[in-house]
Design an enzyme around this catalytic site. Sequence first.
Site, PDB file in Angstrom:
ATOM      1  N   HIS A 104      62.061  -0.655 -40.922  1.00 40.20           N
ATOM      2  CA  HIS A 104      62.777  -1.786 -41.633  1.00 40.20           C
ATOM      3  C   HIS A 104      62.856  -2.836 -40.693  1.00 40.20           C
ATOM      4  O   HIS A 104      62.517  -2.917 -39.578  1.00 40.20           O
ATOM      5  CB  HIS A 104      64.294  -1.089 -41.898  1.00 40.20           C
ATOM      6  CG  HIS A 104      64.880  -0.574 -40.648  1.00 40.20           C
ATOM      7  ND1 HIS A 104      64.699   0.046 -39.733  1.00 40.20           N
ATOM      8  CD2 HIS A 104      66.080  -1.579 -40.069  1.00 40.20           C
ATOM      9  CE1 HIS A 104      65.714   0.025 -38.912  1.00 40.20           C
ATOM     10  NE2 HIS A 104      66.366  -1.010 -38.795  1.00 40.20           N
ATOM     11  N   ASP A 106      66.129  -5.749 -40.158  1.00 36.21           N
ATOM     12  CA  ASP A 106      67.799  -5.642 -40.407  1.00 36.21           C
ATOM     13  C   ASP A 106      67.954  -7.006 -41.298  1.00 36.21           C
ATOM     14  O   ASP A 106      67.629  -8.000 -41.275  1.00 36.21           O
ATOM     15  CB  ASP A 106      68.577  -5.919 -38.987  1.00 36.21           C
ATOM     16  CG  ASP A 106      68.369  -5.005 -38.082  1.00 36.21           C
ATOM     17  OD1 ASP A 106      67.880  -3.884 -38.418  1.00 36.21           O
ATOM     18  OD2 ASP A 106      68.232  -5.092 -36.887  1.00 36.21           O
ATOM     19  N   HIS A 259      61.119  -2.520 -37.283  1.00 38.40           N
ATOM     20  CA  HIS A 259      61.336  -1.616 -36.161  1.00 38.40           C
ATOM     21  C   HIS A 259      61.711  -0.341 -36.604  1.00 38.40           C
ATOM     22  O   HIS A 259      62.235  -0.258 -37.975  1.00 38.40           O
ATOM     23  CB  HIS A 259      62.280  -1.972 -35.160  1.00 38.40           C
ATOM     24  CG  HIS A 259      63.663  -2.496 -35.949  1.00 38.40           C
ATOM     25  ND1 HIS A 259      63.887  -3.541 -36.554  1.00 38.40           N
ATOM     26  CD2 HIS A 259      64.954  -1.679 -35.790  1.00 38.40           C
ATOM     27  CE1 HIS A 259      65.116  -3.329 -36.966  1.00 38.40           C
ATOM     28  NE2 HIS A 259      65.793  -2.472 -36.549  1.00 38.40           N
ATOM     29  N   ARG A 274      74.647  -2.963 -30.645  1.00 32.21           N
ATOM     30  CA  ARG A 274      73.719  -3.964 -31.178  1.00 32.21           C
ATOM     31  C   ARG A 274      74.664  -5.253 -31.573  1.00 32.21           C
ATOM     32  O   ARG A 274      75.833  -5.111 -32.349  1.00 32.21           O
ATOM     33  CB  ARG A 274      73.117  -3.244 -32.458  1.00 32.21           C
ATOM     34  CG  ARG A 274      72.092  -4.211 -32.701  1.00 32.21           C
ATOM     35  CD  ARG A 274      71.362  -3.711 -34.127  1.00 32.21           C
ATOM     36  NE  ARG A 274      72.079  -4.133 -35.243  1.00 32.21           N
ATOM     37  CZ  ARG A 274      71.864  -3.670 -36.669  1.00 32.21           C
ATOM     38  NH1 ARG A 274      70.805  -2.908 -36.663  1.00 32.21           N
ATOM     39  NH2 ARG A 274      72.259  -4.459 -37.522  1.00 32.21           N
TER      40      ARG A 274
END
Length: 286
Positions: A104, A106, A259, A274
Site C-alpha cells: 500500500h 499511505d 510498502h 509513525r
Amino acid sequence: MSPSSILHLEIIPTSGALGAELRGIDLAQPLSADTAQEIRGALAEHGVIFFRDQNITPEQHIAFAQCLAPININRFFKTAPGYAEISEVRKEPEQDKNIGGAWHTDHSYDHIPALGSILLAREVPERGGDTMFAAMWQAYEALSDGLKQTLEGLRAAHSSRHVFGVEARKTRNMGDRLVNAELATQDAVHPVVIRHPENGRKILYVNRTFTTHFEGWTAEESKPLLEYLYAHGSRPEFQTRFQWEKGSIAIWDNRSTWHLALNDYHGERRLMHRITLEGTPIAGVH
Ligand code: SIN
C-alpha cells in the site's frame, strides 16, 4: 543548541531500484534549512531513506518531522500516549494480524495524499518484522509503451472505507489499535500515472489496499488490470528490504513508493512510532 550545519550526508543506496541509508547525522539535534533540504532531496531521489541509531524522544521526532513538512494528524491509528502527532504501529505477542501487511501507500484515499511517513522503531522482535518498499517510478518505466499510454488516460478511485470503516472493522479485528471507524468516509479519484511534484518522474499511482476501481469502470471490470499492475509493481527488481533495529528510522515517499510490513514474528512485540507528513496536490502527466 545551534542548528546542525552538516551539508553533505553520506548516502549509501540499498538496492538497484530504490532506498538509501543516510549517515553522518544526529536527528536529536535541530536541523538547518540546508540539511532539511538535503534530506528532502534524498527522499525524492531514492523513494525511501533510512537512518540508524536515532534513539530520539517523541518531542525530537516531532521537531524533526516539522523540519521536513507540516504534520498530518492520522485519523485511524491509536496515538502514542500524550502525542496526537505520533501514531502507534503495534503488534503484541498475542496478536496475529499486523498493521500494513499488504502492499500500500499511505493516505491515497485523501484528495491531497500524504507526502511521506517517518517510522521510528521503538521495540523490535529478535528477528523478522522487516519492511519491504517498491519503486513505482521503476514499475511505470518497465511497462510497454502501449500500456503506459492507456494508463496515462485513466483515473482511479481510492477509499478508506473498506479498510478503516465500520464494516471493515467487523471482519478485520485489530483490537484497540485502530480507532474512529465512523470517520472512514474518504473517497478520492487520482490519475493512474502521476508526476512527482519535485523531480517530475512519472509514477504508477494505484495500490492494492486503497484503490477500488478505475473511474468509469466497474470494480469487476477494473480487477484484471489492477491485479496485473499489483503483480507487476511487486516484482523483486523494484524492491528494497529494510531490517529494523531499535532506533532505526525509515522515511518513505508516499507518492512514489509502496510498502509492506512483514508479519513473520508471532509471539513477539513490535512497536513503531509513525509521523505522517502533509503532501501537496498531485497531478497527472498531461
Ligand atoms: C505502515 O504500513 O505504515 C507500517 C509499516 C511497518 O510497520 O513496517
